[in-house]
Write an enzyme that holds these catalytic residues in place. Structure first.
Site, PDB file in Angstrom:
ATOM      1  N   SER A  54      -9.947  17.621  -3.826  1.00 26.23           N
ATOM      2  CA  SER A  54      -9.417  16.302  -3.440  1.00 26.23           C
ATOM      3  C   SER A  54     -10.303  15.615  -2.410  1.00 26.23           C
ATOM      4  CB  SER A  54      -8.003  16.452  -2.868  1.00 26.23           C
ATOM      5  OG  SER A  54      -8.029  17.244  -1.688  1.00 26.23           O
ATOM      6  N   ASN A  67      -0.746  23.281   4.266  1.00 34.08           N
ATOM      7  CA  ASN A  67       0.457  22.540   3.866  1.00 34.08           C
ATOM      8  C   ASN A  67       0.983  21.656   4.999  1.00 34.08           C
ATOM      9  OD1 ASN A  67       0.150  23.985   1.543  1.00 34.08           O
ATOM     10  ND2 ASN A  67       2.054  25.154   1.710  1.00 34.08           N
ATOM     11  N   THR A  72      15.024 -25.840  -7.906  1.00 36.86           N
ATOM     12  CA  THR A  72      15.756 -24.679  -8.406  1.00 36.86           C
ATOM     13  C   THR A  72      15.536 -24.664  -9.919  1.00 36.86           C
ATOM     14  OG1 THR A  72      17.839 -25.837  -8.812  1.00 36.86           O
ATOM     15  CG2 THR A  72      17.539 -24.906  -6.617  1.00 36.86           C
ATOM     16  N   HIS A  73      15.415 -23.484 -10.486  1.00 37.93           N
ATOM     17  CA  HIS A  73      15.145 -23.342 -11.927  1.00 37.93           C
ATOM     18  C   HIS A  73      13.848 -24.079 -12.330  1.00 37.93           C
ATOM     19  CE1 HIS A  73      19.287 -21.853 -12.296  1.00 37.93           C
ATOM     20  NE2 HIS A  73      19.630 -22.884 -11.550  1.00 37.93           N
ATOM     21  N   ASN A  77     -10.619 -22.986 -10.936  1.00 39.78           N
ATOM     22  CA  ASN A  77      -9.569 -22.001 -11.205  1.00 39.78           C
ATOM     23  C   ASN A  77      -9.124 -21.281  -9.930  1.00 39.78           C
ATOM     24  OD1 ASN A  77      -9.813 -22.546 -13.980  1.00 39.78           O
ATOM     25  ND2 ASN A  77     -11.476 -21.056 -14.173  1.00 39.78           N
ATOM     26  N   GLU A 125      -4.557 -15.753  -8.470  1.00 46.75           N
ATOM     27  CA  GLU A 125      -4.188 -15.040  -9.695  1.00 46.75           C
ATOM     28  C   GLU A 125      -4.416 -13.538  -9.551  1.00 46.75           C
ATOM     29  OE1 GLU A 125      -6.440 -16.950 -12.743  1.00 46.75           O
ATOM     30  OE2 GLU A 125      -5.207 -18.766 -12.730  1.00 46.75           O
ATOM     31  N   TYR A 165       5.915  23.356  -1.075  1.00 43.40           N
ATOM     32  CA  TYR A 165       4.715  22.616  -1.471  1.00 43.40           C
ATOM     33  C   TYR A 165       4.312  22.978  -2.897  1.00 43.40           C
ATOM     34  CZ  TYR A 165       0.080  20.585  -1.480  1.00 43.40           C
ATOM     35  OH  TYR A 165      -1.022  19.829  -1.795  1.00 43.40           O
ATOM     36  N   GLN A 188      -0.713  16.710  -4.200  1.00 45.09           N
ATOM     37  CA  GLN A 188      -2.061  16.199  -3.908  1.00 45.09           C
ATOM     38  C   GLN A 188      -2.233  14.779  -4.451  1.00 45.09           C
ATOM     39  OE1 GLN A 188      -5.559  18.890  -3.984  1.00 45.09           O
ATOM     40  NE2 GLN A 188      -6.225  17.647  -5.718  1.00 45.09           N
ATOM     41  N   LYS A 231      -1.879  11.017  -2.286  1.00 49.04           N
ATOM     42  CA  LYS A 231      -2.884  10.248  -1.555  1.00 49.04           C
ATOM     43  C   LYS A 231      -3.560   9.191  -2.408  1.00 49.04           C
ATOM     44  CE  LYS A 231      -4.188  14.280  -0.104  1.00 49.04           C
ATOM     45  NZ  LYS A 231      -2.844  14.898  -0.202  1.00 49.04           N
TER      46      LYS A 231
END
Length: 457
Positions: free
Chosen positions: A20, A109, A154-155, A285, A290, A317, A322, A325
Protein backbone atom coordinates in the site's frame (compact mmCIF):
# COMPACT_ATOMS: atom_id res chain seq x y z
CA UNK A 1 9.00 -8.78 8.89
CA UNK A 2 7.41 -12.20 9.35
CA UNK A 3 10.47 -14.20 8.23
CA UNK A 4 10.43 -16.35 11.40
CA UNK A 5 7.19 -18.04 10.43
CA UNK A 6 7.59 -18.32 6.67
CA UNK A 7 10.01 -20.47 4.65
CA UNK A 8 9.40 -18.82 1.26
CA UNK A 9 9.44 -15.22 0.15
CA UNK A 10 6.20 -13.65 -1.00
CA UNK A 11 5.52 -13.96 -4.73
CA UNK A 12 6.52 -10.69 -6.46
CA UNK A 13 3.06 -10.08 -7.91
CA UNK A 14 1.46 -10.96 -4.59
CA UNK A 15 3.90 -8.58 -2.88
CA UNK A 16 2.95 -5.76 -5.24
CA UNK A 17 -0.73 -6.56 -4.78
CA UNK A 18 -0.32 -6.52 -1.00
CA UNK A 19 1.68 -3.30 -0.89
CA UNK A 20 0.00 0.00 0.00
CA UNK A 21 3.09 2.23 -0.07
CA UNK A 22 1.93 4.06 -3.20
CA UNK A 23 -1.19 5.15 -1.35
CA UNK A 24 -0.13 5.57 2.27
CA UNK A 25 3.29 7.18 1.66
CA UNK A 26 1.63 10.56 2.03
CA UNK A 27 1.15 9.81 5.75
CA UNK A 28 4.88 9.69 6.51
CA UNK A 29 4.82 12.83 8.69
CA UNK A 30 1.91 11.51 10.75
CA UNK A 31 3.51 8.07 11.05
CA UNK A 32 6.70 9.63 12.38
CA UNK A 33 4.76 11.92 14.72
CA UNK A 34 2.93 8.89 16.15
CA UNK A 35 6.20 6.99 16.55
CA UNK A 36 7.81 9.89 18.41
CA UNK A 37 4.88 10.02 20.86
CA UNK A 38 5.09 6.24 21.28
CA UNK A 39 8.83 6.43 22.02
CA UNK A 40 8.31 9.16 24.62
CA UNK A 41 5.70 7.03 26.34
CA UNK A 42 7.83 3.85 26.29
CA UNK A 43 10.70 5.79 27.88
CA UNK A 44 8.65 7.47 30.58
CA UNK A 45 9.34 6.62 34.22
CA UNK A 46 5.89 5.09 34.60
CA UNK A 47 6.50 2.66 31.73
CA UNK A 48 10.28 2.24 31.56
CA UNK A 49 10.41 0.00 28.48
CA UNK A 50 13.05 2.15 26.76
CA UNK A 51 16.11 3.76 28.31
CA UNK A 52 16.58 7.52 28.14
CA UNK A 53 19.44 6.98 25.69
CA UNK A 54 17.29 4.85 23.38
CA UNK A 55 14.43 7.37 23.50
CA UNK A 56 16.74 10.26 22.61
CA UNK A 57 18.37 8.30 19.79
CA UNK A 58 15.05 7.09 18.35
CA UNK A 59 13.38 10.51 18.47
CA UNK A 60 16.40 12.31 17.01
CA UNK A 61 16.64 9.83 14.13
CA UNK A 62 12.91 9.90 13.46
CA UNK A 63 13.15 13.69 13.18
CA UNK A 64 16.11 13.28 10.82
CA UNK A 65 14.13 10.85 8.67
CA UNK A 66 11.22 13.27 8.52
CA UNK A 67 13.50 16.13 7.54
CA UNK A 68 15.28 13.99 4.93
CA UNK A 69 11.97 13.02 3.31
CA UNK A 70 10.79 16.64 3.40
CA UNK A 71 13.92 17.89 1.66
CA UNK A 72 14.15 15.04 -0.84
CA UNK A 73 17.40 13.63 0.60
CA UNK A 74 15.54 10.41 1.37
CA UNK A 75 13.20 8.92 -1.22
CA UNK A 76 10.41 6.67 0.02
CA UNK A 77 11.11 3.15 -1.25
CA UNK A 78 8.17 2.12 -3.41
CA UNK A 79 9.11 -1.53 -2.84
CA UNK A 80 8.32 -1.26 0.86
CA UNK A 81 5.04 -2.84 1.92
CA UNK A 82 3.71 0.31 3.57
CA UNK A 83 4.86 3.60 5.07
CA UNK A 84 5.03 2.11 8.57
CA UNK A 85 7.52 -0.57 7.54
CA UNK A 86 9.51 1.89 5.45
CA UNK A 87 9.99 4.28 8.40
CA UNK A 88 10.76 1.43 10.81
CA UNK A 89 13.16 -0.13 8.31
CA UNK A 90 14.96 3.17 7.77
CA UNK A 91 15.18 3.73 11.54
CA UNK A 92 16.62 0.24 12.04
CA UNK A 93 19.07 0.82 9.21
CA UNK A 94 20.34 3.91 11.00
CA UNK A 95 20.18 2.73 14.63
CA UNK A 96 20.39 -1.08 14.49
CA UNK A 97 18.87 -2.87 17.47
CA UNK A 98 17.81 0.40 19.08
CA UNK A 99 15.50 1.04 16.14
CA UNK A 100 13.99 -2.42 16.50
CA UNK A 101 12.84 -1.60 20.05
CA UNK A 102 10.36 1.05 18.90
CA UNK A 103 7.65 -1.43 17.90
CA UNK A 104 7.30 -2.76 21.46
CA UNK A 105 3.63 -2.78 22.55
CA UNK A 106 2.49 -1.60 19.15
CA UNK A 107 1.00 -3.24 16.05
CA UNK A 108 0.59 -1.90 12.57
CA UNK A 109 -3.12 -2.25 13.23
CA UNK A 110 -3.24 0.49 15.87
CA UNK A 111 -0.41 2.34 14.12
CA UNK A 112 -2.35 2.80 10.89
CA UNK A 113 -5.50 3.60 12.86
CA UNK A 114 -3.77 6.51 14.56
CA UNK A 115 -1.87 7.63 11.44
CA UNK A 116 -4.97 7.99 9.33
CA UNK A 117 -6.73 9.92 12.09
CA UNK A 118 -3.79 12.31 12.37
CA UNK A 119 -3.63 12.72 8.60
CA UNK A 120 -7.36 13.32 8.20
CA UNK A 121 -7.33 15.79 11.07
CA UNK A 122 -4.62 17.81 9.32
CA UNK A 123 -6.29 17.58 5.92
CA UNK A 124 -9.76 18.39 7.27
CA UNK A 125 -8.38 21.68 8.58
CA UNK A 126 -7.16 22.48 5.05
CA UNK A 127 -10.58 21.62 3.62
CA UNK A 128 -12.44 23.86 6.07
CA UNK A 129 -10.00 26.68 5.29
CA UNK A 130 -10.77 26.24 1.58
CA UNK A 131 -14.52 26.19 2.25
CA UNK A 132 -14.19 29.45 4.19
CA UNK A 133 -12.30 30.92 1.25
CA UNK A 134 -15.20 29.93 -1.01
CA UNK A 135 -17.68 31.48 1.42
CA UNK A 136 -15.61 34.67 1.40
CA UNK A 137 -15.83 34.86 -2.41
CA UNK A 138 -19.58 34.25 -2.31
CA UNK A 139 -20.14 36.84 0.42
CA UNK A 140 -18.18 39.49 -1.50
CA UNK A 141 -20.15 38.79 -4.66
CA UNK A 142 -23.43 38.85 -2.72
CA UNK A 143 -22.48 42.22 -1.25
CA UNK A 144 -21.94 43.55 -4.77
CA UNK A 145 -25.35 42.18 -5.79
CA UNK A 146 -27.46 43.05 -2.74
CA UNK A 147 -29.47 45.58 -4.78
CA UNK A 148 -29.54 43.54 -7.99
CA UNK A 149 -33.12 42.42 -8.71
CA UNK A 150 -33.55 38.94 -10.17
CA UNK A 151 -36.25 36.31 -10.47
CA UNK A 152 -36.30 33.63 -7.80
CA UNK A 153 -37.31 30.19 -9.03
CA UNK A 154 -39.22 27.14 -7.92
CA UNK A 155 -39.48 24.14 -10.26
CA UNK A 156 -37.13 26.19 -12.52
CA UNK A 157 -40.11 28.48 -13.14
CA UNK A 158 -39.94 32.18 -12.33
CA UNK A 159 -41.63 32.53 -8.95
CA UNK A 160 -40.94 35.72 -6.97
CA UNK A 161 -38.59 38.71 -7.23
CA UNK A 162 -35.49 38.57 -5.04
CA UNK A 163 -32.13 40.19 -4.52
CA UNK A 164 -29.57 38.24 -6.56
CA UNK A 165 -27.32 38.54 -3.52
CA UNK A 166 -29.91 36.54 -1.57
CA UNK A 167 -29.60 33.66 -4.05
CA UNK A 168 -25.82 33.71 -3.68
CA UNK A 169 -26.00 33.82 0.10
CA UNK A 170 -28.06 30.62 0.11
CA UNK A 171 -24.87 28.83 -0.94
CA UNK A 172 -22.83 30.59 1.73
CA UNK A 173 -25.17 29.14 4.38
CA UNK A 174 -24.88 25.67 2.86
CA UNK A 175 -21.09 25.88 2.96
CA UNK A 176 -21.15 27.15 6.55
CA UNK A 177 -22.99 23.98 7.52
CA UNK A 178 -20.33 21.98 5.69
CA UNK A 179 -17.61 23.61 7.80
CA UNK A 180 -19.40 22.79 11.06
CA UNK A 181 -20.27 19.29 9.86
CA UNK A 182 -16.61 18.53 9.14
CA UNK A 183 -15.53 20.09 12.43
CA UNK A 184 -18.06 17.93 14.28
CA UNK A 185 -16.72 14.80 12.56
CA UNK A 186 -13.14 15.74 13.44
CA UNK A 187 -14.07 16.40 17.06
CA UNK A 188 -15.60 12.92 17.32
CA UNK A 189 -12.57 11.37 15.58
CA UNK A 190 -10.25 13.28 17.89
CA UNK A 191 -11.90 11.89 21.00
CA UNK A 192 -10.52 8.38 20.59
CA UNK A 193 -6.81 7.68 20.16
CA UNK A 194 -6.44 4.00 19.18
CA UNK A 195 -2.69 3.78 19.83
CA UNK A 196 -2.07 1.11 22.45
CA UNK A 197 -4.84 -1.18 21.18
CA UNK A 198 -2.03 -3.12 19.47
CA UNK A 199 -3.15 -5.93 17.15
CA UNK A 200 -6.60 -6.22 18.78
CA UNK A 201 -6.24 -7.17 22.46
CA UNK A 202 -4.06 -4.46 23.98
CA UNK A 203 -0.69 -5.30 25.54
CA UNK A 204 0.86 -6.82 28.65
CA UNK A 205 3.25 -3.87 29.01
CA UNK A 206 2.29 -1.13 31.53
CA UNK A 207 1.82 1.51 28.84
CA UNK A 208 0.26 4.96 29.34
CA UNK A 209 -2.22 5.44 26.52
CA UNK A 210 -3.34 8.77 27.94
CA UNK A 211 0.23 10.03 27.52
CA UNK A 212 0.47 9.22 23.82
CA UNK A 213 -3.05 10.54 23.25
CA UNK A 214 -2.20 13.87 24.88
CA UNK A 215 1.08 14.19 22.96
CA UNK A 216 -0.79 13.63 19.69
CA UNK A 217 -3.53 16.12 20.53
CA UNK A 218 -6.34 13.63 21.14
CA UNK A 219 -8.89 14.37 23.84
CA UNK A 220 -9.28 10.73 24.89
CA UNK A 221 -8.47 7.10 24.09
CA UNK A 222 -10.58 4.33 22.56
CA UNK A 223 -12.11 2.23 25.33
CA UNK A 224 -12.25 -1.07 23.47
CA UNK A 225 -9.09 -2.37 21.80
CA UNK A 226 -11.00 -4.35 19.16
CA UNK A 227 -13.03 -1.31 18.22
CA UNK A 228 -9.85 0.79 18.33
CA UNK A 229 -8.22 -1.07 15.45
CA UNK A 230 -11.34 -1.90 13.43
CA UNK A 231 -13.16 1.45 13.59
CA UNK A 232 -13.32 3.37 10.32
CA UNK A 233 -16.51 5.26 11.15
CA UNK A 234 -14.52 8.48 11.11
CA UNK A 235 -13.54 7.87 7.48
CA UNK A 236 -17.15 7.18 6.54
CA UNK A 237 -18.37 10.23 8.44
CA UNK A 238 -15.84 12.55 6.82
CA UNK A 239 -16.58 11.11 3.38
CA UNK A 240 -20.27 11.63 4.05
CA UNK A 241 -19.56 15.26 4.95
CA UNK A 242 -17.48 15.59 1.78
CA UNK A 243 -20.33 14.12 -0.26
CA UNK A 244 -22.78 16.66 1.14
CA UNK A 245 -20.24 19.41 0.46
CA UNK A 246 -19.84 18.24 -3.13
CA UNK A 247 -23.63 18.13 -3.51
CA UNK A 248 -23.71 21.81 -2.52
CA UNK A 249 -20.88 22.67 -4.92
CA UNK A 250 -22.61 20.75 -7.69
CA UNK A 251 -25.90 22.58 -7.16
CA UNK A 252 -24.10 25.92 -7.21
CA UNK A 253 -22.20 24.96 -10.36
CA UNK A 254 -25.41 23.83 -12.03
CA UNK A 255 -26.81 27.31 -11.48
CA UNK A 256 -23.58 28.93 -12.67
CA UNK A 257 -23.83 26.83 -15.84
CA UNK A 258 -27.45 27.89 -16.36
CA UNK A 259 -26.79 31.55 -15.50
CA UNK A 260 -23.89 31.74 -17.96
CA UNK A 261 -25.92 30.30 -20.87
CA UNK A 262 -27.40 32.53 -23.59
CA UNK A 263 -30.85 31.52 -22.37
CA UNK A 264 -30.18 33.25 -19.01
CA UNK A 265 -27.08 35.44 -19.45
CA UNK A 266 -27.27 36.46 -15.78
CA UNK A 267 -23.49 36.12 -15.39
CA UNK A 268 -20.35 35.93 -17.44
CA UNK A 269 -17.52 33.74 -16.27
CA UNK A 270 -13.99 35.02 -16.57
CA UNK A 271 -11.99 33.63 -19.50
CA UNK A 272 -9.60 32.06 -16.98
CA UNK A 273 -12.32 29.60 -15.92
CA UNK A 274 -13.88 28.74 -19.27
CA UNK A 275 -12.78 26.94 -22.42
CA UNK A 276 -13.57 27.20 -26.10
CA UNK A 277 -14.59 24.72 -28.76
CA UNK A 278 -12.27 23.05 -31.26
CA UNK A 279 -14.79 23.65 -34.05
CA UNK A 280 -17.25 26.36 -32.92
CA UNK A 281 -15.39 29.68 -32.53
CA UNK A 282 -18.27 31.42 -30.71
CA UNK A 283 -18.33 29.01 -27.75
CA UNK A 284 -17.36 29.89 -24.19
CA UNK A 285 -17.91 26.77 -22.14
CA UNK A 286 -18.21 26.64 -18.32
CA UNK A 287 -15.97 23.57 -18.15
CA UNK A 288 -14.65 24.18 -14.62
CA UNK A 289 -18.19 24.33 -13.22
CA UNK A 290 -19.12 21.24 -15.23
CA UNK A 291 -16.11 19.34 -13.90
CA UNK A 292 -16.99 20.18 -10.31
CA UNK A 293 -20.51 18.96 -11.01
CA UNK A 294 -19.09 15.79 -12.59
CA UNK A 295 -16.57 15.06 -9.84
CA UNK A 296 -19.40 14.98 -7.30
CA UNK A 297 -20.27 11.48 -8.53
CA UNK A 298 -16.70 10.41 -7.90
CA UNK A 299 -16.88 11.47 -4.25
CA UNK A 300 -20.26 9.75 -3.86
CA UNK A 301 -18.71 6.61 -5.35
CA UNK A 302 -15.84 6.66 -2.87
CA UNK A 303 -18.31 6.81 0.01
CA UNK A 304 -20.30 3.87 -1.32
CA UNK A 305 -17.09 1.94 -2.00
CA UNK A 306 -15.94 2.23 1.61
CA UNK A 307 -19.37 1.46 3.04
CA UNK A 308 -19.48 -1.65 0.87
CA UNK A 309 -15.97 -2.68 1.96
CA UNK A 310 -16.83 -2.36 5.65
CA UNK A 311 -20.34 -3.79 5.68
CA UNK A 312 -19.45 -7.48 6.05
CA UNK A 313 -16.14 -7.42 7.92
CA UNK A 314 -15.81 -9.51 11.08
CA UNK A 315 -13.81 -8.00 13.95
CA UNK A 316 -11.09 -6.96 14.32
CA UNK A 317 -8.65 -5.91 11.57
CA UNK A 318 -8.91 -7.32 8.05
CA UNK A 319 -6.74 -6.52 5.04
CA UNK A 320 -9.84 -5.23 3.23
CA UNK A 321 -9.50 -2.15 5.42
CA UNK A 322 -6.40 -1.16 3.48
CA UNK A 323 -8.88 0.03 0.83
CA UNK A 324 -10.09 2.83 3.13
CA UNK A 325 -7.19 5.12 2.24
CA UNK A 326 -7.65 5.09 -1.54
CA UNK A 327 -11.27 6.15 -1.12
CA UNK A 328 -10.78 8.84 1.50
CA UNK A 329 -7.59 10.23 -0.04
CA UNK A 330 -9.19 10.49 -3.47
CA UNK A 331 -12.18 12.29 -1.96
CA UNK A 332 -9.87 14.66 -0.10
CA UNK A 333 -7.90 15.48 -3.23
CA UNK A 334 -11.07 15.94 -5.28
CA UNK A 335 -12.76 18.20 -2.73
CA UNK A 336 -9.68 20.39 -2.35
CA UNK A 337 -9.18 20.69 -6.10
CA UNK A 338 -12.84 21.71 -6.61
CA UNK A 339 -12.75 24.32 -3.83
CA UNK A 340 -9.50 25.78 -5.13
CA UNK A 341 -11.23 26.39 -8.48
CA UNK A 342 -14.60 27.53 -7.17
CA UNK A 343 -13.38 30.46 -5.06
CA UNK A 344 -11.60 32.43 -7.80
CA UNK A 345 -14.22 31.44 -10.39
CA UNK A 346 -16.95 33.06 -8.26
CA UNK A 347 -14.77 36.04 -7.33
CA UNK A 348 -14.05 36.82 -10.99
CA UNK A 349 -17.53 36.27 -12.47
CA UNK A 350 -19.52 39.31 -13.60
CA UNK A 351 -23.23 39.67 -12.87
CA UNK A 352 -25.41 41.22 -15.60
CA UNK A 353 -27.91 43.23 -13.53
CA UNK A 354 -29.81 44.42 -16.62
CA UNK A 355 -30.52 40.88 -17.71
CA UNK A 356 -31.57 39.71 -14.24
CA UNK A 357 -33.95 42.68 -14.02
CA UNK A 358 -35.44 42.04 -17.47
CA UNK A 359 -35.99 38.40 -16.53
CA UNK A 360 -37.72 39.49 -13.32
CA UNK A 361 -40.14 41.65 -15.35
CA UNK A 362 -41.51 38.53 -17.01
CA UNK A 363 -43.39 35.58 -15.61
CA UNK A 364 -45.82 37.53 -13.36
CA UNK A 365 -43.48 37.07 -10.38
CA UNK A 366 -45.16 39.97 -8.54
CA UNK A 367 -48.52 38.12 -8.53
CA UNK A 368 -48.20 37.18 -4.85
CA UNK A 369 -47.62 40.84 -4.01
CA UNK A 370 -50.76 41.75 -5.94
CA UNK A 371 -52.73 39.23 -3.87
CA UNK A 372 -51.19 40.64 -0.68
CA UNK A 373 -52.32 44.10 -1.82
CA UNK A 374 -55.95 42.90 -1.77
CA UNK A 375 -55.45 41.16 1.57
CA UNK A 376 -54.25 44.42 3.11
CA UNK A 377 -57.48 46.00 1.85
CA UNK A 378 -59.49 43.40 3.77
CA UNK A 379 -60.02 40.56 1.27
CA UNK A 380 -59.39 36.95 2.46
CA UNK A 381 -56.17 35.56 0.97
CA UNK A 382 -57.82 32.66 -0.86
CA UNK A 383 -60.29 35.04 -2.55
CA UNK A 384 -57.44 37.36 -3.49
CA UNK A 385 -55.46 34.41 -4.81
CA UNK A 386 -58.33 33.41 -7.13
CA UNK A 387 -58.85 36.94 -8.47
CA UNK A 388 -55.15 37.42 -9.17
CA UNK A 389 -55.07 34.08 -10.98
CA UNK A 390 -57.90 35.28 -13.21
CA UNK A 391 -56.08 38.57 -13.84
CA UNK A 392 -52.89 36.71 -14.82
CA UNK A 393 -54.90 34.55 -17.26
CA UNK A 394 -56.40 37.71 -18.79
CA UNK A 395 -52.94 39.33 -19.05
CA UNK A 396 -51.66 36.30 -20.92
CA UNK A 397 -54.56 36.63 -23.40
CA UNK A 398 -53.82 40.35 -23.83
CA UNK A 399 -50.03 39.76 -24.03
CA UNK A 400 -49.16 42.14 -21.21
CA UNK A 401 -47.70 41.96 -17.69
CA UNK A 402 -49.29 43.06 -14.40
CA UNK A 403 -47.52 46.43 -14.46
CA UNK A 404 -49.11 47.18 -17.88
CA UNK A 405 -52.65 46.07 -17.01
CA UNK A 406 -55.00 49.08 -16.88
CA UNK A 407 -56.63 50.23 -13.66
CA UNK A 408 -60.09 49.88 -15.23
CA UNK A 409 -59.27 46.25 -16.05
CA UNK A 410 -58.16 45.68 -12.47
CA UNK A 411 -61.32 47.30 -11.07
CA UNK A 412 -63.47 45.05 -13.26
CA UNK A 413 -62.26 42.23 -10.96
CA UNK A 414 -62.46 44.15 -7.67
CA UNK A 415 -63.30 47.70 -6.57
CA UNK A 416 -60.52 47.45 -3.97
CA UNK A 417 -57.93 48.12 -6.65
CA UNK A 418 -56.69 51.73 -6.74
CA UNK A 419 -53.88 53.70 -8.36
CA UNK A 420 -51.47 52.81 -5.53
CA UNK A 421 -51.37 49.19 -6.68
CA UNK A 422 -48.70 49.96 -9.29
CA UNK A 423 -46.19 51.15 -6.71
CA UNK A 424 -47.08 48.16 -4.53
CA UNK A 425 -46.28 45.65 -7.28
CA UNK A 426 -43.15 47.32 -8.68
CA UNK A 427 -40.20 44.93 -8.55
CA UNK A 428 -38.22 47.30 -6.35
CA UNK A 429 -41.05 47.47 -3.79
CA UNK A 430 -41.63 43.72 -3.94
CA UNK A 431 -38.01 43.01 -3.11
CA UNK A 432 -37.61 45.76 -0.51
CA UNK A 433 -40.71 44.58 1.37
CA UNK A 434 -39.36 41.07 1.85
CA UNK A 435 -37.67 42.17 5.04
CA UNK A 436 -38.67 39.27 7.30
CA UNK A 437 -35.69 37.65 8.99
CA UNK A 438 -33.93 35.59 6.33
CA UNK A 439 -36.01 37.17 3.57
CA UNK A 440 -34.91 38.22 0.09
CA UNK A 441 -34.63 42.00 0.61
CA UNK A 442 -31.32 43.86 0.26
CA UNK A 443 -31.56 44.69 3.97
CA UNK A 444 -31.82 41.00 4.81
CA UNK A 445 -28.93 40.16 2.49
CA UNK A 446 -26.71 42.72 4.25
CA UNK A 447 -27.71 41.30 7.65
CA UNK A 448 -26.75 37.81 6.44
CA UNK A 449 -23.42 39.14 5.20
CA UNK A 450 -22.66 40.60 8.63
CA UNK A 451 -23.39 37.23 10.26
CA UNK A 452 -21.29 35.35 7.74
CA UNK A 453 -18.34 37.71 8.13
CA UNK A 454 -18.50 37.18 11.90
CA UNK A 455 -18.37 33.42 11.28
CA UNK A 456 -15.40 33.78 8.92
CA UNK A 457 -13.54 35.93 11.43
Amino acid sequence: MWAGRFEKALDKKADDFNSSIRVDARMYAQDIKGSIAHAYMLGSKEVGVLSDEDVCAIIAELENISRDIDTGVLAIDQNAEDIHMFVEGELTKRLGDTGKRLHTSRSRNDQVAVDIRLYLRDEAAKVTALIKSAIFSIVNKAEECADVIAPGYTHLQRAQPISFGHQLMAYAWMLKRDVTRIEDAVARMNGECPLGSCALAGTTYPIRRDMTAAKLGFTGVSQNSIDGVSDRDFCVELMSAFSILMMHLSRFCEEIILWSSWEFKFIELDDSYTTGSSIMPQKKNPDMAELIRGKTGRVYGNLMSLLTTLKGLPLAYNKDMQEDKESIFDSLDTVKACLEILSPMVASMKVNAENTYRAAQKGFINATDLADYLVKKGMPFRSAYKIVGQIVADCIKKNCVLDEYSLSDYQAFSPLFAEDLYSEISLETCVQKRCSEGGASPKSVRAQIVQMKEFLN
